[in-house]
Each structure stands twice: as C-alpha cells, then as structure tokens.
Write a protein that holds these residues in place. Structure first.
Motif, PDB file in Angstrom:
ATOM      1  N   LYS A   1     -26.684  54.665 -30.671  1.00  0.00           N
ATOM      2  CA  LYS A   1     -25.905  54.517 -29.444  1.00  0.00           C
ATOM      3  C   LYS A   1     -26.758  54.001 -28.299  1.00  0.00           C
ATOM      4  O   LYS A   1     -26.265  53.288 -27.431  1.00  0.00           O
ATOM      5  CB  LYS A   1     -25.288  55.877 -29.077  1.00  0.00           C
ATOM      6  N   GLU A   2     -28.054  54.345 -28.278  1.00  0.00           N
ATOM      7  CA  GLU A   2     -28.888  53.968 -27.137  1.00  0.00           C
ATOM      8  C   GLU A   2     -29.532  52.595 -27.282  1.00  0.00           C
ATOM      9  O   GLU A   2     -29.864  51.961 -26.291  1.00  0.00           O
ATOM     10  CB  GLU A   2     -29.979  55.027 -26.905  1.00  0.00           C
ATOM     11  N   THR A   3     -29.737  52.154 -28.526  1.00  0.00           N
ATOM     12  CA  THR A   3     -30.426  50.878 -28.713  1.00  0.00           C
ATOM     13  C   THR A   3     -29.736  49.720 -27.981  1.00  0.00           C
ATOM     14  O   THR A   3     -30.403  48.950 -27.296  1.00  0.00           O
ATOM     15  CB  THR A   3     -30.594  50.569 -30.210  1.00  0.00           C
ATOM     16  N   PRO A   4     -28.397  49.587 -28.073  1.00  0.00           N
ATOM     17  CA  PRO A   4     -27.777  48.501 -27.319  1.00  0.00           C
ATOM     18  C   PRO A   4     -28.065  48.579 -25.820  1.00  0.00           C
ATOM     19  O   PRO A   4     -28.276  47.553 -25.170  1.00  0.00           O
ATOM     20  CB  PRO A   4     -26.281  48.693 -27.587  1.00  0.00           C
ATOM     21  N   PHE A   5     -28.126  49.791 -25.301  1.00  0.00           N
ATOM     22  CA  PHE A   5     -28.432  49.949 -23.869  1.00  0.00           C
ATOM     23  C   PHE A   5     -29.843  49.455 -23.570  1.00  0.00           C
ATOM     24  O   PHE A   5     -30.067  48.729 -22.593  1.00  0.00           O
ATOM     25  CB  PHE A   5     -28.267  51.418 -23.474  1.00  0.00           C
ATOM     26  N   VAL A   6     -30.788  49.827 -24.426  1.00  0.00           N
ATOM     27  CA  VAL A   6     -32.177  49.389 -24.209  1.00  0.00           C
ATOM     28  C   VAL A   6     -32.270  47.869 -24.322  1.00  0.00           C
ATOM     29  O   VAL A   6     -32.920  47.205 -23.509  1.00  0.00           O
ATOM     30  CB  VAL A   6     -33.135  50.085 -25.198  1.00  0.00           C
ATOM     31  N   ILE A   7     -31.571  47.293 -25.325  1.00  0.00           N
ATOM     32  CA  ILE A   7     -31.588  45.834 -25.465  1.00  0.00           C
ATOM     33  C   ILE A   7     -31.011  45.189 -24.207  1.00  0.00           C
ATOM     34  O   ILE A   7     -31.552  44.227 -23.676  1.00  0.00           O
ATOM     35  CB  ILE A   7     -30.783  45.396 -26.707  1.00  0.00           C
ATOM     36  N   PHE A   8     -29.907  45.754 -23.737  1.00  0.00           N
ATOM     37  CA  PHE A   8     -29.243  45.215 -22.554  1.00  0.00           C
ATOM     38  C   PHE A   8     -30.188  45.210 -21.358  1.00  0.00           C
ATOM     39  O   PHE A   8     -30.337  44.205 -20.659  1.00  0.00           O
ATOM     40  CB  PHE A   8     -28.007  46.069 -22.265  1.00  0.00           C
TER      41      PHE A   8
END
Lengths: 403, 212, 568
Positions: free
Chosen positions: C160-167
């Motif tokens: 769930k957090e990886t997309p946020f970090v990528i963003f």
C-alpha cells in the motif's frame, strides 16, 4: 442446586427493586409517557456488526415512527464499552440531561460498569406494560445479568445461549463435552479453535470450559478473590495447553470473533464453530452463508446462557421515548418477528403462558430452521459465573497465550 | 506619451550594476539599450514595470509624461512588457488571449470586434478561434505583441523579443513590430545584446557598467 | 488586498492543525500519569506505566509494531527505488505512473480486506489451486495472513505504501536533473544502476525524508489495517492501545494513555534512527563513490523490477476482483474456484445500509478536500508573494509544522482531543469531525501540491497582471486554470485521505458518525463476506470515481488545447 438457588435470589432482588421503583418512582401513567414520547428522537446505541440485526432495527424504526411518532436512530456501535465511556465523559463534563445516548443495547460487564458508576436511569422497566409478559419463572437471567442484579434498570430484549455448530457433511458425531472436544481435536488436528480473548465469545468459551472441567463449579459463583484461583483454574489451563497443541495454527493465532469462525466453518478450515444464538446456523443457511448440512448442538451438561437488555442512561435526551421503544421491543409482535429465523432468530424473553392465544400463534407459526434445536435441548442452561472471574481469565489467558 | 528615465540604476547590496541611465523615449519611437548578457539590462526593465526581484533596488526616477510611476504598484503602472518567450496562455485560444487584456465590462460583441480589428493588424484575420499551440513561432510572437497593445499600455518594454525567432522571420517580425508601435504612437524601450535588433531609434550601450 | 488576505493563511492553517495536536498530546500524557478528572483520577502516579510494562502482551505487541512499521518502510523504499531506477525511461514506468493515482486512492481497509480474501488459507488463490494442484480438499493449516510474526501486515503495508513513495519520489526527481546525471555517469563508464545508487539516490533520499517519516509513523500507529491483516494474539501495540481506550473497564483508558505515549516515544526514536541511518548511508555511499566501482552484480535486479511493478498493480487488481466475486456470490465453499451460486441481493442490502454513510462520506470528503485546497493554495500563494518581496526569502521556516499530524501517531493524541472535546461539549459534531479530517487532509495536500505549485512559471501570472492591472484576475483566469490539472488531482487526493480516516472518525466523532470506512472496518473482521465485499467495493469505488472525475474534468476543459496536454 444452582439452578434453584439463583432464581430465588433473583426473585428477592426483583421484589426489592420493584419496591424501590415504586418509592422513588415516576407517578405518571403509561399513557402520559406515550404522549410525552411523541415526536421525540431516540438514539439507540447498538452493536452494528450484524446485518440481520440492523435490518430488524430498520423495521422497528418504521413501526415506531408509524405507531408512536418516534424517530428511532440506530447508532451503530463497534463496542458497547465506547458508549459507557461516552456517557461517563458526559457526566464528568456536567451534562446532566440532553445526553447523546437515549437507549443502549447492553449486558454483562458494561451493565455492571454503568450501574456501579450510577450512569443509568432510576428503575423503570416495571412501568412498561409488556413487563408483565416476561418469563421470570424459567429465565433466571432476566433478573441476574452476569451475576449483577438487574434491579429493573434494563429491559430484557432477547436470550442467548452458547451453541456449537458443525457441518454434518464432514463430521458424524460432534463432541458432547469439553473432554470429548479434546478427543475430537486429536482426531482432527488443526481444525478446532475459539476466538481470541478479550472477545466476548472467547471469554465465554473459557468460562464454559472452566465450569465443565472443575470438580466443584460452585466456587466460580463466588467472587474470585475468595478462593484459591490457581487450584480452581488448573484444570482449565491444562485443558487449554493440550487443546492449543492440536488447535488451528497450533494455538498461535486465533480468530477475532465468532462470525469469523462461521466463515471458517463454511470453508472447512475448522470443523466446529460457536455462537450465542441457537438459530444462528439456520439463519446462515437461509442466507447462503453456510451449507445446508450445518447442524447445531449443545453439551448435554448444559451451556452458558444469558440475556441481553436495553438500558437508558441517566442523562438521556428523550427517556420517555426510549421507554416506549423498550416496551415495543418487548412486545409479542416484535419478539415474534425477532425470533423468526428468516429475520433474525433471536429467542424471546416472553413467557408463552402469559400470552394471548393470538400472540402464542405468532410464535407457533415460526418455522424451526434446518439447524435448530428443540426447547428440551436448550433447557440445560449454565448460569454465568461471578463477574470477577472474567478479568482474571482475560489477564491470565493473555499472560499464557498472547505474548 | 513620453517615457523618461532619470538617473536610473539598479544595485545589489548597494553596488550599482551600471552607471545611472538618463534617457527620453518619444511616442512611436523605439529606443534600444544594448549590452552583453548579465549586464543588468533585463533587471532594468523589471524595475521599470515594478517587478523587481527584492535582492535588487532601484535608484533614480521613471516618469511617464512627467509623472513618476515608481509610487504606483505594478498593476497600476500600465506598462507593457514583452519577453523573449511569448507567454501566451496555453489554456485560452487566440481570441481569449487577446480579449484577456480588455476590461471585463466590455460587451461581448464589442470585445470580438476589437479582437478582430487587432488580428487584422498582424494579418491574422479569422484566427480568433485557433488554439495557440497550433500557431507558428512568428504568429505567436505577433499575437503576444497584439495582446500587450490591446491593454493600451502607456509604454512598451521589449526584453530581447526577437532572440528566439529564426533569422528569416526575425527581420520581417522586427519591422512589423517597429512600424506597429510607431503607428500607435507608443514609446518603446528595447533591451538586446544583438546589434541587428536595433531600429532607427537611438541606441545606448552598456559596457562593463559604463553607459554610453 | 490580496496580500493582506494571503497573509492570514499560514498562521490560521498552522494554528488550526498544530494546536489540536499539542492539546491532544497533553490530554493523553496527563492520563498516562494518572490525571484524568473525568474518571475522578487526580493523583499523579506511575502505576499505569507499570501496568503497561508488566502487561504480558506488550513486549510482543511492540515487536509486531516494529516489525511491521520498519519492515514496510524499508521494503517500500527499496521497492520504490528499485522500480524507479530500473524502469526509468521504460514503458513500464509510464504505465505505472498512470496507474499510480488509482493505487493511491485505494482505501487501506478495502485493500487489506481484498488481500485477506486472496491469501487466507481458504482464500481465492488456494481455492484456484485446489484440489488439482495441491491435493487439498480442506484449506491448509498454515496461513499467509494474520500470521503470528506480523509479516503479512508488513507485506500489505508495503504494497500500500510503495505507490506513495514512488509518487513522492517522482515529484522529487523532477527537481533533480536525472537525465543529465545519468549521461554524465554513463560517459564515466558507470552502469545505469550504479549511477542511480551513487548519484541520484543520495540526492533523492533527503528529499524523501518527510514522506518516509509519514510512512514510518503511519505503520507504527495504524489500527484498521492491523485489525484486518495483523496478528491476533496479541495484536500490534496500536491495536492493543485502541482496545484499552474502548475497554468496558473504563479505567483501562489510563494505561491506554500510557500505551499511546509509548507509541509516540517509539515513533520519535524510530524517526531519529531513520534520520541517523540515512546520514550513515549517505556518508558510506560518498566514500564508496570514490572507490571507483562502476558495476555491480545487483544489476540482475533489472528483470524483477518489472515484476515488482506488476506486483503492485496486480495485487490491487486481484484484490478488486475477489471482492467483486464475493459481492455477487451466494454460496461459495472450499475449494470451488468460483461461487456455486450467485446473487445480487447483497448489493441491494449493502446499499440500503450504506446509503447514509455514503452521503456523509461524500460530503465530508468533498468539504475537507475543498477547504483543504483553499488553505493550501492560500499558503502557497502567500509564499510566492513573500518570495517576490523579501530579499533572500527561500521558503517558510516553520512550515514543516504542518506535517506534524502525519508524523505524530494518531492514537497518541486523538484520545486527548476526545477528552477535551467532550469537556467543551464539542464531540460528535459534524464540524469537529470535518476539522479532524482536515488535520490529515491538509498535510497531504501540501505535500502533493507544493511541487507543481512552486514550479509554476510565475511570469505568466505577472504578464497577466501587467495586461489586466488587477491582482485577482491573474490568479482566477490564468494561474489557477493553468494549474487545473494538479488542483483537481490533489482535491481528489484530499477526498481519498478524508475517506480513509478511521481513528479520527471514531474518536472525534464519538462513534456518532458512520462513514464508509468505519462501517467497512466494523464488519471486516467477521461480517458476512459477501456483504464485506460490497462494503469494501463501495469504499473502493467512491474515491476511484472522484479520481476519474479529477482526470476527466481538466481533460474535457482543455480538449482543444494542445498546450495543456498531459506530458509523459
């Protein structure tokens, strides 16, 4: 012995309570109360985790609005403890009236907490016309809520009894006692479990085992600090140690709740599930949640039973309307609908003998579901042990198994 | 309208970038200030319109028809500024870009008429509905000047307006700009580093801070 | 005029968001030391700390918290960097970037429910493989979710957090000249992978510090996801504390406060440790830079990187699919790959029950997003005017304060806020609920809008000001329309943040407000799975619809404007 002693005790408390009720009481007639209730809004704080119950309350709200012009709002609560602390906080903040809770679905520990803290309306349930129809003779838990005297401060709503379920397509003979359950687990390793404490269901499972396994269950009806708890509980912990070794996930994980166990039963992940409602399985079969081969059973030595109630906080905004709601929920019509397994399947608190023939027919018309039990099966009821055992069980269980 | 610079200089940390400038631009005349990059000529223009970076400070006085503009906030000086980038608003079509410079109280019909009238000045009749992204570089540059003129500025400043155009188009566009400004009798001050961009008007040089 | 209005924004924004945190923290610390007049407790004592430290579940619960929070933060950083470094300029990154907003919008609870429905012993994956491949007629005895090591919680948090970090990394990378650095590194003979490791990541990491702090703090204090996929006996520390705050024995709120304060301490120490590790790594990598090593065996990661991106999107799609199946199932036993019989009745029933929560969620989310947008745009525009007026102004000094609500664990101050609100009779009101959502919406809006807003070429606005002789018109008609795309996007993000709030809705709303999230979480544990499917899908679809609108509205407005087309 127990079964005879407790009702007698309860009857005494009941009489006492009704006397105090009259002394302190409200001199208004029921009609006056109904008139005052008109146009009021009742915030009913009730556990919102079950769809059938939520649907039932939607029906009740429609009826109440039509008959009494009362607007029943179901405030869906995850945990009744929340409600207790809210009312407590309101009192601390000096909110003596106009509180946010008008009616709360309650029993056991939460009731005791509210009663002890003086957070409940003065005794009132005997003013309700339907109070006369309650089955005090056969249902001792109507006056004794988990060893706390009810004292007319909460109105009975429904009955609960610990029942077990199994899938007859997978299991021929379900265990008849905790000892047999252990043997069953030996034959079906990894397929038996119970909900983690402090879930209410988990605590009940422990209490059931505690009562069944003890040499002298009487000690559990006394306050825990009056006995040698280590000795009294030793059979229970030995049993659980043995059971966990054979249990689902080797007893390192537990389901959160009984409804989750129902799903696991459906999948065959476990072989036995439990519920507080003898009609739960029938209802689940009708809604497709369980296969139609599921059956229910109770241990022949009896299982724990209790009653759930509705209570009015001392600072309710609309106490009259809340009383009308409580009375309606106890009415033969509402109770019969509630007992219908296609609706909810929650056993009634009323005495059939006290009902009119017409009302008796309402109950007789209810079809017993595919997995239902006879009244005789459900007769052996174990009373809840003294409330002081609960924190003891929870803490010790946590110390042993949740670390 | 006459634009006058009276001993104007821009300094950073109390150090002037160049000697004080005094000059006078007549209506319709294009005066050029020439100097190498980084000599502070763009900063001078920013100072005149009131858009000076706060690390700099302006000394001297800028007057339009003998009235100082320095006391006015940027949006009330009514001086147009053209950059080397045309800065056409990409979310508006050509007509909307031009119409933006008109007061919003103007009725729609009149507004459209004015837009068409100005487009005709640049030979861009019928371009009002066009997306600005579909224009050629030369067309964009012309629309940009039209837009500045549309606001009826009291003076126009040009900050290397031709430097991004290719040479063929550059001469043609420069001639058109100078003649249009002359026609409308607006005083214009241009800064550039390129000799070719100077018109017929006076030319001043900034070299190593010296002003000539 | 404009300036005078704008000047009010930063103090108002900060006060509205920082003050409650401070009040809430104090309101939690006092009970931790025995002071809670509401319960008649006025004497200071350390007994509740003693209770906390002697409680048998606390050590394991703390371990669960550390494993899941640290594990998920490290893994999502690693995953995000690997994906970025190895798919840079590739088509994979382009479609990942496109699906990013969709992934970000997924509510935590719905995602966790979907993953459980996939991975449980009787989940869809095992059902699909059984009995043909596994030979299992009954679900296996091991479980991939709710495992007693909290590994599944860690994994789901990571996903769930990886997309946020990528963003956040993509936003930061725009400011770094990645292409230039890569070209330079290549000319020096470095492999692409080493160039990332030695040049780009060391610059990127400090820029990602704040988002990673938020990820770490979220992992430490998350309750809803931990209840759904976390271990059960015991749960994480946050779950334990939440349970104490809602315990029938009301005096458990006192050790609960101590536990919440312990969570805060764990967070503070964790953040400091993270910062230290970052510094150490940077020093080490600077030293390694001069070692001259130009290639590394780690390059074989290149292939898995595509797999990782696939995993991110695939897990979301699969979770979505299994929820759809459940929501239309009637009977679905083990080991059937698909339901035995179907029914649409659960959608009807689910909708009847969710209608009110749906509207409440919608209005609260929209209100929070729009108010948050106004506040954030006001602050950013104020920054622009300051930058142009004050010599040497580089940015607001105290503005990191706005991120405080993201970094302080929610549970460490929400109870305190609840106590204070009840005291002033302000609990359970919609406006306080809205405000509690704003506390979390505003920082996320700020985090995601400040990039595009600060990089806007302000010459457009100044040109507009010269043309129009007016201060508002350039904003309304030029700057904000040109920024319409990011503005719409962050509004949708703000909506999604509001929708996902579980603890604030519970604590500040005094249980009075049922939103899609509270309803979904309340039945997630043991409710009827078909209905849980419906709930989770509605919770999932609403932010998706808002995101889609946020993409379509600017696209429609600018359909004839080539210059406004989305780049990349």
């Amino acid at each position: 012995m127990l079964q005879t002693r407790i009702p007698a005790l309860a009857a005494v408390t009941f009489t006492l309570a009704s006397i105090t009720g009259q002394v302190m009481g409200d001199t208004r007639s029921w009609d006056e109360i109904v008139t005052e209730a008109r146009g009021e809004q009742v915030f009913f704080n009730a556990w919102g985790g079950s769809d059938v119950i939520n649907d039932y309350l939607i029906w009740a709200a429609d009826e109440l609005s039509e008959r009494y012009d009362i607007d029943l709002e179901h405030v869906k609560v995850g945990d009744t403890g929340d409600v207790v602390s809210r009312v407590l906080a309101e009192r601390a903040a000096g909110r003596e009236s106009g509180g946010s809770v008008d009616l709360v679905w309650i029993n056991g520990e939460n009731f005791r907490a509210m009663k002890d803290e003086g957070l409940l309306l003065d005794p009132w349930t005997d003013q309700l016309p339907n109070f006369e129809l309650l089955d005090f003779d056969n249902k001792p838990t109507l006056t004794m809520d988990f060893s706390t005297p009810v004292d007319n401060m909460e109105a009975p709503w429904g009955m609960a009894q610990l029942t077990f379920m199994y899938d007859s397509a997978r299991v021929d003979t379900p265990p008849d006692s905790m000892a047999e359950l252990l043997a069953f687990a030996q034959d079906n390793p990894g397929r038996v479990t119970y909900p983690a404490l402090p879930s209410f269901y988990g605590t009940t499972f422990l209490k059931q085992a505690m009562l069944e396994l003890a040499d002298d269950p009487d000690v559990f009806y006394q306050p825990a600090d009056e006995t040698d708890t280590d000795t009294a509980l030793e059979p229970l912990w030995t049993f659980l140690d043995d059971l966990h070794a054979l249990a689902w996930q080797q007893g390192r994980s537990f389901p959160q709740d009984a409804p989750q166990m129902k799903q696991m039963l459906n999948d065959g992940e476990i072989m036995l599930s439990l519920s507080f409602n003898p009609n739960d399985a029938s209802n689940a079969i009708l809604t497709g949640e369980l296969p139609d081969t599921v059956r229910t059973y109770v241990h022949s030595s009896g299982t724990l039973g209790n009653t759930h109630f509705v209570a009015i906080p001392f600072n309710a905004q609309a106490p009259e309307a809340a009383m009308v709601v409580a009375n309606f929920l106890m009415s033969p019509e509402a109770q019969a609908r509630k007992a219908d397994i296609e609706i909810w399947g929650d056993p009634t608190v009323l005495s059939m003998e006290k009902l009119s023939t017409e009302d008796q027919q309402r109950f007789a018309d209810i079809e017993r579901g595919p997995a239902g039990l006879n009244d005789e099966d459900l007769e052996a009821v174990l009373l809840e042990p003294h409330a002081s055992w609960v924190p003891m069980l929870e803490d010790e269980w946590q110390r042993r198994y949740a670390r | 309208m006459v634009l006058e610079l009276d001993r104007v200089t821009v300094s950073i940390n109390n150090t002037p970038l160049f000697d004080p400038v005094t000059l006078r631009v007549e209506p319709g005349q294009v005066t050029t200030v020439m100097g190498p990059s980084g000599c502070g000529k763009s900063t001078l223009l920013a100072a005149i319109v009131g858009d000076l970076n706060p690390v700099f400070s302006l000394q001297g006085d800028v007057r339009l028809d003998d009235q100082s503009v320095l006391t006015l906030p940027m949006q009330r000086r009514r001086i147009g500024l053209l950059y080397q980038d045309d800065l056409l608003f990409p979310h508006m079509n050509v007509g909307q870009n031009l119409g933006f410079a008109l007061a919003s109280s103007l009725p729609r019909r009149e507004r459209l008429a004015r837009v068409e009238e100005y487009l005709a000045l640049a030979g861009l009749e019928g371009y009002a509905e066009r997306d600005v992204a579909s224009l050629s570089g030369g067309q964009r540059a012309r629309v940009s000047l039209l837009r500045t003129l549309m606001a009826e500025p009291r003076a126009v400043l040009l900050d290397e307006p031709f430097s991004k155009l290719d040479t063929a188009m550059r001469d043609q566009f420069r001639d058109w700009v100078f003649s249009t400004l002359q026609e409308r009798a607006v005083p214009a001050l241009q800064v550039t580093h390129d000799k070719e961009d100077c018109g017929d008007g006076p030319v001043y040089l900034i070299q190593e801070g010296r002003f000539a | 005029m404009v300036r005078r209005i704008l000047r009010g924004f930063p103090p108002v924004t900060a006060a509205v968001f920082i003050l409650p945190v401070v009040v809430g923290l104090v309101g939690t610390w006092l009970p931790a030391f025995g002071y809670l007049p509401v319960l008649g407790q006025t004497s200071l004592t350390l007994a509740h700390w003693q209770f906390l430290f002697e409680h048998p579940s606390v050590p394991t619960a703390t371990r669960h918290t550390l494993v899941s929070a640290w594990g998920s933060t490290l893994l999502s950083l690693l995953l995000a960097l690997t994906i970025l470094a190895l798919t840079w300029r590739s088509r994979t990154l382009r479609w990942l970037r496109r699906s990013l907003s969709g992934l970000l919008a997924i509510p935590h609870a719905a995602f966790a429910i979907g993953i459980v429905a996939l991975l449980a012993p009787s989940g869809w994956i095992i059902k699909l493989l059984s009995p043909d491949l596994t030979g299992w007629e009954l679900p296996p005895g091991f479980s991939l979710v709710r495992d007693p090591m909290a590994l599944s919680l860690m994994a789901v948090l990571t996903l769930k957090e990886t997309p946020f970090v990528i963003f956040m990394a993509l936003a930061a990378l725009q400011q770094l000249q990645v292409e230039k650095s890569l070209r330079m590194a290549r000319s020096l003979g470095y492999s692409e992978f080493m160039a990332w490791r030695r040049i780009i990541i060391p610059q990127l990491l400090p820029m990602l510090r704040l988002p990673l702090f938020a990820v770490l703090a979220y992992g430490i204090s998350v309750v809803d996801m931990a209840m759904i996929v976390g271990p059960s006996a015991p749960g994480t520390l946050a779950v334990l504390v939440d349970r104490w705050f809602n315990h029938p024995d009301i005096f458990r709120r006192l050790p609960g406060s101590a536990g919440a304060t312990l969570l805060l301490l764990i967070t503070v120490v964790s953040l400091m440790l993270w910062w230290l590790l970052e510094k150490l790594w940077l020093t080490w990598s600077r030293r390694a830079w001069s070692s001259g090593q130009r290639h590394t065996a780690l390059s074989w990661f290149a292939r898995p990187a595509e797999g990782f991106s696939l995993l991110l999107i695939g897990s979301a799609l699969a979770a979505f699919a299994v929820l759809i199946l459940w929501s239309f199932a009637f009977r679905w036993g083990f080991p059937d790959a698909l339901p035995e019989s179907w029914s649409t009745r659960f959608w009807g029933r689910g909708w009847t029950r969710l209608e009110q929560p749906f509207w409440l969620t919608l209005w609260t989310g929209l209100a929070a997003a729009v108010i948050g947008l106004v506040l954030v745009v006001g602050c950013l525009e104020h920054e622009v005017t300051l930058r142009r007026r004050r010599p040497g102004y580089t940015g607001p000094k105290l503005f990191w304060l706005i991120y405080v609500p993201l970094i302080v664990p929610q549970i460490a101050f929400l109870f305190g806020i609840q106590v204070v609100l009840v005291w002033f009779n302000l609990d359970g009101r919609w406006l306080t609920l809205l405000w509690s959502h704003l506390m979390f919406v505003v920082p996320y809006l700020f985090l995601s809008l400040s990039g595009p807003y600060r990089s806007f070429d302000d010459r457009y606005a100044r040109q507009a000001m010269l043309l129009r002789g007016n201060e508002w018109c350039p904003l309304w008609r030029v700057k904000w329309p040109m920024l319409l795309r990011p503005l719409c996007y962050v509004t949708a993000l703000g909506f999604a943040v509001s929708l996902a709030q579980y603890l604030p809705t519970q604590y500040v709303g005094s249980g009075r407000f049922a939103t899609l999230t509270t309803e979904t979480v309340s039945i997630a544990g043991g409710g009827d799975r078909r209905l849980v499917g419906v709930y989770a899908l509605i919770q999932w679809l609403l932010p998706m619809v808002i995101y889609t609108l946020a993409l379509l509205v600017p696209a429609w407005f600018f359909r004839h404007r080539q210059g406004m087309k989305l780049q990349g």
